[in-house]
Write a protein that holds these residues in place. Structure first.
Motif, PDB file in Angstrom:
ATOM      1  N   LEU A  56       0.651  -1.298  -0.159  1.00 19.83           N
ATOM      2  CA  LEU A  56       0.024   0.148  -0.121  1.00 19.83           C
ATOM      3  C   LEU A  56       0.661   1.049  -0.083  1.00 19.83           C
ATOM      4  N   ALA A  57       2.041   1.070   0.542  1.00 20.25           N
ATOM      5  CA  ALA A  57       3.090   2.586   0.851  1.00 20.25           C
ATOM      6  C   ALA A  57       3.798   2.645  -0.452  1.00 20.25           C
ATOM      7  N   ASP A  58       3.611   1.676  -1.463  1.00 20.67           N
ATOM      8  CA  ASP A  58       4.586   1.849  -2.781  1.00 20.67           C
ATOM      9  C   ASP A  58       3.853   2.487  -3.690  1.00 20.67           C
ATOM     10  N   ASN A  59       3.990   3.458  -4.190  1.00 14.69           N
ATOM     11  CA  ASN A  59       3.462   4.096  -5.414  1.00 14.69           C
ATOM     12  C   ASN A  59       3.205   3.436  -6.801  1.00 14.69           C
ATOM     13  N   ASP A  60       4.186   2.589  -6.851  1.00 17.51           N
ATOM     14  CA  ASP A  60       4.259   1.472  -8.242  1.00 17.51           C
ATOM     15  C   ASP A  60       3.606   0.652  -8.344  1.00 17.51           C
ATOM     16  N   VAL A  61       2.934   0.029  -7.186  1.00 19.96           N
ATOM     17  CA  VAL A  61       1.953  -1.183  -7.113  1.00 19.96           C
ATOM     18  C   VAL A  61       0.522  -0.816  -6.516  1.00 19.96           C
ATOM     19  N   SER A  62      -0.544  -1.554  -7.108  1.00 19.76           N
ATOM     20  CA  SER A  62      -1.829  -1.103  -6.842  1.00 19.76           C
ATOM     21  C   SER A  62      -2.081  -2.101  -5.630  1.00 19.76           C
ATOM     22  N   GLY A  63      -1.712  -1.738  -4.620  1.00 18.33           N
ATOM     23  CA  GLY A  63      -1.912  -2.417  -3.312  1.00 18.33           C
ATOM     24  C   GLY A  63      -3.294  -2.671  -2.823  1.00 18.33           C
ATOM     25  N   THR A  64      -4.288  -2.008  -3.252  1.00 20.01           N
ATOM     26  CA  THR A  64      -5.519  -1.991  -2.850  1.00 20.01           C
ATOM     27  C   THR A  64      -6.200  -3.117  -3.830  1.00 20.01           C
ATOM     28  N   LYS A  65      -5.767  -3.812  -4.674  1.00 17.46           N
ATOM     29  CA  LYS A  65      -6.162  -4.770  -5.587  1.00 17.46           C
ATOM     30  C   LYS A  65      -5.324  -6.166  -5.397  1.00 17.46           C
TER      31      LYS A  65
END
Length: 113
Positions: A56-65
């Protein structure tokens, strides 16, 4: 959406650092490296929380999905990412967490556009 992810990441981080994540899982796992910040053992709940908050903290990964489950130190990533690069980055992030023995991203797919 970004604001919600930031709030969720902050909540997960607060939960993680409060120690509450360690309360209900007595399964033994690899201990963190000797230079780790905490002397508490790593368990599946801790690993899952740490991986999810890191995604979630990484801007390059869609952590919410991306859903994260951990069984005996093996992290299972499930869901969708926008690109193969995001899948690769999610795997890298998960693999770098203390206590992770392996990352299974076979159920993490690139979303069709």
């Amino acid at each position: 959406m970004r604001k919600n992810a930031s709030i969720l990441a902050a909540t997960l981080a607060a939960f993680l650092f409060s120690g509450a994540a360690l309360a209900n899982d007595d399964t033994p796992h690899k201990k963190p490296a000797a230079d780790a910040e905490s002397a508490q053992p790593v368990n599946d709940t801790w690993i899952t929380t740490k991986v999810k908050s890191s995604l979630l903290a990484d801007n390059d990964v869609s952590g919410t999905k991306i859903e994260v489950d951990t069984v005996n130190g093996v992290v299972f990533l499930t869901g969708t990412a926008h690109t193969q690069a995001q899948v690769d980055e999610a795997k890298r992030i998960a693999a770098e967490i203390d206590g992770v023995s392996r990352v299974d991203a076979s159920r993490l797919k690139v979303a069709a556009r």
